[in-house]
Design an enzyme around this catalytic site. Sequence first.
Site, PDB file in Angstrom:
ATOM      1  N   GLN A  28     -48.264 -18.485 -38.663  1.00  9.47           N
ATOM      2  CA  GLN A  28     -47.290 -19.259 -37.902  1.00  9.47           C
ATOM      3  C   GLN A  28     -47.800 -20.640 -37.484  1.00  9.47           C
ATOM      4  O   GLN A  28     -47.005 -21.508 -37.147  1.00  9.47           O
ATOM      5  CB  GLN A  28     -46.830 -18.458 -36.684  1.00  9.47           C
ATOM      6  CG  GLN A  28     -46.059 -17.199 -37.080  1.00  9.47           C
ATOM      7  CD  GLN A  28     -45.644 -16.370 -35.895  1.00  9.47           C
ATOM      8  OE1 GLN A  28     -46.393 -15.495 -35.476  1.00  9.47           O
ATOM      9  NE2 GLN A  28     -44.480 -16.621 -35.341  1.00  9.47           N
ATOM     10  N   HIS A 129     -51.825  -9.886 -38.704  1.00 11.28           N
ATOM     11  CA  HIS A 129     -50.542 -10.322 -38.149  1.00 11.28           C
ATOM     12  C   HIS A 129     -49.633 -10.687 -39.333  1.00 11.28           C
ATOM     13  O   HIS A 129     -49.254 -11.837 -39.512  1.00 11.28           O
ATOM     14  CB  HIS A 129     -50.734 -11.489 -37.169  1.00 11.28           C
ATOM     15  CG  HIS A 129     -49.585 -11.694 -36.215  1.00 11.28           C
ATOM     16  ND1 HIS A 129     -49.729 -11.731 -34.847  1.00 11.28           N
ATOM     17  CD2 HIS A 129     -48.268 -11.876 -36.425  1.00 11.28           C
ATOM     18  CE1 HIS A 129     -48.561 -11.951 -34.272  1.00 11.28           C
ATOM     19  NE2 HIS A 129     -47.643 -12.048 -35.218  1.00 11.28           N
ATOM     20  N   ASN A 173     -50.787  -6.079 -35.545  1.00 12.75           N
ATOM     21  CA  ASN A 173     -49.731  -6.579 -34.663  1.00 12.75           C
ATOM     22  C   ASN A 173     -48.360  -5.994 -34.999  1.00 12.75           C
ATOM     23  O   ASN A 173     -47.877  -6.124 -36.125  1.00 12.75           O
ATOM     24  CB  ASN A 173     -49.624  -8.103 -34.772  1.00 12.75           C
ATOM     25  CG  ASN A 173     -48.595  -8.628 -33.779  1.00 12.75           C
ATOM     26  OD1 ASN A 173     -48.813  -8.569 -32.575  1.00 12.75           O
ATOM     27  ND2 ASN A 173     -47.456  -9.084 -34.273  1.00 12.75           N
ATOM     28  N   GLU A 174     -47.730  -5.390 -34.010  1.00  6.73           N
ATOM     29  CA  GLU A 174     -46.326  -4.936 -34.074  1.00  6.73           C
ATOM     30  C   GLU A 174     -45.983  -4.224 -35.374  1.00  6.73           C
ATOM     31  O   GLU A 174     -45.141  -4.692 -36.160  1.00  6.73           O
ATOM     32  CB  GLU A 174     -45.379  -6.129 -33.881  1.00  6.73           C
ATOM     33  CG  GLU A 174     -45.466  -6.738 -32.507  1.00  6.73           C
ATOM     34  CD  GLU A 174     -44.440  -7.860 -32.289  1.00  6.73           C
ATOM     35  OE1 GLU A 174     -43.754  -8.255 -33.245  1.00  6.73           O
ATOM     36  OE2 GLU A 174     -44.339  -8.328 -31.152  1.00  6.73           O
ATOM     37  N   TYR A 302     -39.886  -8.555 -24.937  1.00  6.20           N
ATOM     38  CA  TYR A 302     -39.106  -9.785 -24.761  1.00  6.20           C
ATOM     39  C   TYR A 302     -37.741  -9.555 -24.133  1.00  6.20           C
ATOM     40  O   TYR A 302     -37.155 -10.474 -23.581  1.00  6.20           O
ATOM     41  CB  TYR A 302     -38.894 -10.459 -26.127  1.00  6.20           C
ATOM     42  CG  TYR A 302     -40.153 -11.062 -26.722  1.00  6.20           C
ATOM     43  CD1 TYR A 302     -40.435 -12.408 -26.565  1.00  6.20           C
ATOM     44  CD2 TYR A 302     -41.063 -10.284 -27.433  1.00  6.20           C
ATOM     45  CE1 TYR A 302     -41.589 -12.980 -27.106  1.00  6.20           C
ATOM     46  CE2 TYR A 302     -42.218 -10.845 -27.975  1.00  6.20           C
ATOM     47  CZ  TYR A 302     -42.476 -12.191 -27.807  1.00  6.20           C
ATOM     48  OH  TYR A 302     -43.607 -12.764 -28.333  1.00  6.20           O
ATOM     49  N   GLU A 362     -47.939 -10.338 -25.506  1.00  8.20           N
ATOM     50  CA  GLU A 362     -46.931 -11.360 -25.854  1.00  8.20           C
ATOM     51  C   GLU A 362     -45.741 -11.215 -24.919  1.00  8.20           C
ATOM     52  O   GLU A 362     -45.297 -10.103 -24.625  1.00  8.20           O
ATOM     53  CB  GLU A 362     -46.380 -11.181 -27.278  1.00  8.20           C
ATOM     54  CG  GLU A 362     -47.285 -11.617 -28.384  1.00  8.20           C
ATOM     55  CD  GLU A 362     -46.612 -11.501 -29.759  1.00  8.20           C
ATOM     56  OE1 GLU A 362     -45.363 -11.509 -29.847  1.00  8.20           O
ATOM     57  OE2 GLU A 362     -47.350 -11.396 -30.736  1.00  8.20           O
ATOM     58  N   TRP A 408     -46.418 -15.895 -25.358  1.00 10.17           N
ATOM     59  CA  TRP A 408     -46.110 -16.287 -26.728  1.00 10.17           C
ATOM     60  C   TRP A 408     -45.251 -17.528 -26.621  1.00 10.17           C
ATOM     61  O   TRP A 408     -44.134 -17.427 -26.156  1.00 10.17           O
ATOM     62  CB  TRP A 408     -45.364 -15.184 -27.510  1.00 10.17           C
ATOM     63  CG  TRP A 408     -45.131 -15.656 -28.922  1.00 10.17           C
ATOM     64  CD1 TRP A 408     -44.062 -16.362 -29.393  1.00 10.17           C
ATOM     65  CD2 TRP A 408     -46.030 -15.506 -30.022  1.00 10.17           C
ATOM     66  NE1 TRP A 408     -44.245 -16.678 -30.710  1.00 10.17           N
ATOM     67  CE2 TRP A 408     -45.440 -16.167 -31.119  1.00 10.17           C
ATOM     68  CE3 TRP A 408     -47.288 -14.901 -30.176  1.00 10.17           C
ATOM     69  CZ2 TRP A 408     -46.057 -16.220 -32.375  1.00 10.17           C
ATOM     70  CZ3 TRP A 408     -47.893 -14.955 -31.418  1.00 10.17           C
ATOM     71  CH2 TRP A 408     -47.266 -15.606 -32.503  1.00 10.17           C
ATOM     72  N   GLU A 415     -41.372 -19.553 -36.863  1.00  5.35           N
ATOM     73  CA  GLU A 415     -40.874 -18.271 -36.362  1.00  5.35           C
ATOM     74  C   GLU A 415     -40.265 -17.457 -37.519  1.00  5.35           C
ATOM     75  O   GLU A 415     -39.078 -17.179 -37.574  1.00  5.35           O
ATOM     76  CB  GLU A 415     -39.864 -18.505 -35.223  1.00  5.35           C
ATOM     77  CG  GLU A 415     -39.223 -17.265 -34.619  1.00  5.35           C
ATOM     78  CD  GLU A 415     -40.181 -16.170 -34.144  1.00  5.35           C
ATOM     79  OE1 GLU A 415     -41.295 -16.495 -33.706  1.00  5.35           O
ATOM     80  OE2 GLU A 415     -39.791 -14.987 -34.247  1.00  5.35           O
ATOM     81  N   TRP A 416     -41.098 -17.108 -38.497  1.00  2.00           N
ATOM     82  CA  TRP A 416     -40.727 -16.203 -39.587  1.00  2.00           C
ATOM     83  C   TRP A 416     -39.367 -16.574 -40.201  1.00  2.00           C
ATOM     84  O   TRP A 416     -39.158 -17.752 -40.498  1.00  2.00           O
ATOM     85  CB  TRP A 416     -40.789 -14.748 -39.095  1.00  2.00           C
ATOM     86  CG  TRP A 416     -42.104 -14.436 -38.407  1.00  2.00           C
ATOM     87  CD1 TRP A 416     -42.301 -14.183 -37.081  1.00  2.00           C
ATOM     88  CD2 TRP A 416     -43.423 -14.389 -39.001  1.00  2.00           C
ATOM     89  NE1 TRP A 416     -43.646 -13.965 -36.823  1.00  2.00           N
ATOM     90  CE2 TRP A 416     -44.357 -14.082 -37.971  1.00  2.00           C
ATOM     91  CE3 TRP A 416     -43.931 -14.573 -40.296  1.00  2.00           C
ATOM     92  CZ2 TRP A 416     -45.723 -13.956 -38.195  1.00  2.00           C
ATOM     93  CZ3 TRP A 416     -45.303 -14.442 -40.520  1.00  2.00           C
ATOM     94  CH2 TRP A 416     -46.176 -14.142 -39.488  1.00  2.00           C
TER      95      TRP A 416
HETATM   96  O1  IFM Z   1     -43.272 -14.872 -33.356  1.00  2.00           O
HETATM   97  C1  IFM Z   1     -43.282 -13.496 -33.112  1.00  2.00           C
HETATM   98  C2  IFM Z   1     -44.668 -12.920 -33.291  1.00  2.00           C
HETATM   99  O2  IFM Z   1     -45.184 -13.189 -34.558  1.00  2.00           O
HETATM  100  C3  IFM Z   1     -44.635 -11.422 -33.107  1.00  2.00           C
HETATM  101  N1  IFM Z   1     -43.999 -11.075 -31.853  1.00  2.00           N
HETATM  102  C4  IFM Z   1     -42.726 -11.680 -31.549  1.00  2.00           C
HETATM  103  C5  IFM Z   1     -42.812 -13.199 -31.703  1.00  2.00           C
HETATM  104  C6  IFM Z   1     -41.448 -13.837 -31.382  1.00  2.00           C
HETATM  105  O3  IFM Z   1     -40.481 -13.382 -32.260  1.00  2.00           O
END
Ligand code: IFM
Length: 450
Positions: A28, A129, A173-174, A302, A362, A408, A415-416
């Site tokens: 990112q 990630h 990550n996630e 979030y 985050e 974050w 942002e993906w």
């Molecule tokens: O940008 C992402 C991050 O890579 C992983 N967690 C959520 C963020 C916001 O969407």
Amino acid sequence: MNKIENSFLNKDQFGDDFLWGVSTAAFQIEGAHDADGKGSSIWDVFTSQKGKIKNGHHALTACDFYNSYQNDIDLMKELNIPNFRFSISWTRIMPTGTDSVNQAGIDYYNKIIDSLLASGIEPWITLYHWDLPQSLETKGGWTNRESVSWFSDYVAICAQHFGDRVKNWMVINEPSVFTGAGYFLGIHAPGKKGITNYLKAMHHVTLATTAGAKKVRNLVPEANIGTTFSCTHIEPATQSAKDIEAAKRVDTLLNRTFIEPILGLGYPQADLPVLKKLNNYILEDDLNNLSFDFDFIGLQCYTREVVKSAMLIPYIGAELISAEKRNVISTDMGWEVYPPALYHVLKKFNEYKGIKKIIITENGAAFPDTLSNGKVYDIKRTHYIQDHLEQILKARNDGLNVEGYFVWSLTDNFEWAEGYNARFGLIHVDFETQQRTIKHSGLWFKDFLS
Ligand code: IFM
């Protein structure tokens, strides 16, 4: 008078040992997609395909962190940020994912680590990630069981080279997000779809999480080892039995499926029957290799989701009612702004006896920022952070385990699938010039951390 002056928040209320930081991820921010021997990752390939990313954005340069890391570290120092979470790009270290090591990649992360330490900032490494080497994807990526050993070999290289100076490690990550979006829905790299891909990836990623953690433990005995999960507070749309059951299935999928095996509780198959299909991929010895005694668990929350029963939706029989449909305040991601979600999630995860320490690794928000006269007055983000910190304080005052908070993100970044339009940074980036401008939220955080 705005909320900065009004805020009752004070860093001291959280205690001396509470950890403060910012989080980022290699793909990112770094750019330099093929510099100094770096190999191609699934995100390099995905972003080069037409129609995958909003507005045709790509991350060839991103925030140019690869070249301008010193400037961003100086900015972090200026903002009084004591901890920096960043990820390692697997293909900078091992361009084809296995076998040969790229010394230039090692040198690059050594420079970052050394510069952080020289600035009094503690490095927190995320080992994965989402940017899997493309050459491993051609062999099936995470759907291939060999991914577990590919990953542990890569982790060993990182631990051997960085473990002398880096204490804090996060393995993956996630997992629910990158397996769900990348292997079931096909909206993230590598763009695979379907339940079989998803379940295989789920199981191999879970095994890899434990295998990676064990590698770090063996090679860096003093390491503080965690792994991070995305989590969401789930509520049923009504109190009907159907909606309550639907909410329970969504909660199982989003909040429980990846953490419970790690904690030694197995996959929550009773509450989400489709997970029984995992038994096709679980080998006899796997059950002994799914759990690890992590030093901390990173939670990334979030928003909340409101769920209604929808029996036509395969596997889950549920639908999320969007913030837009509910007519509630939301961010540029379409996520409801609902700070109590953080408190609820902390309460829920505190019920797991196997979690030693929780860190919010985050939390943050994307809002449409505008740069005007050299300033970005992002008051909504400032309030978002303050309101979420209030929930953490409430949790701590109620005796819940939560020992750190990472925003974050440091700067606006890629942002993906949303490209650059979703801006999450405490620092604004002009992606044409790479000019940085500390936003109001960044100035508030600086003041708060001083
Ligand atoms: O940008 C992402 C991050 O890579 C992983 N967690 C959520 C963020 C916001 O969407």
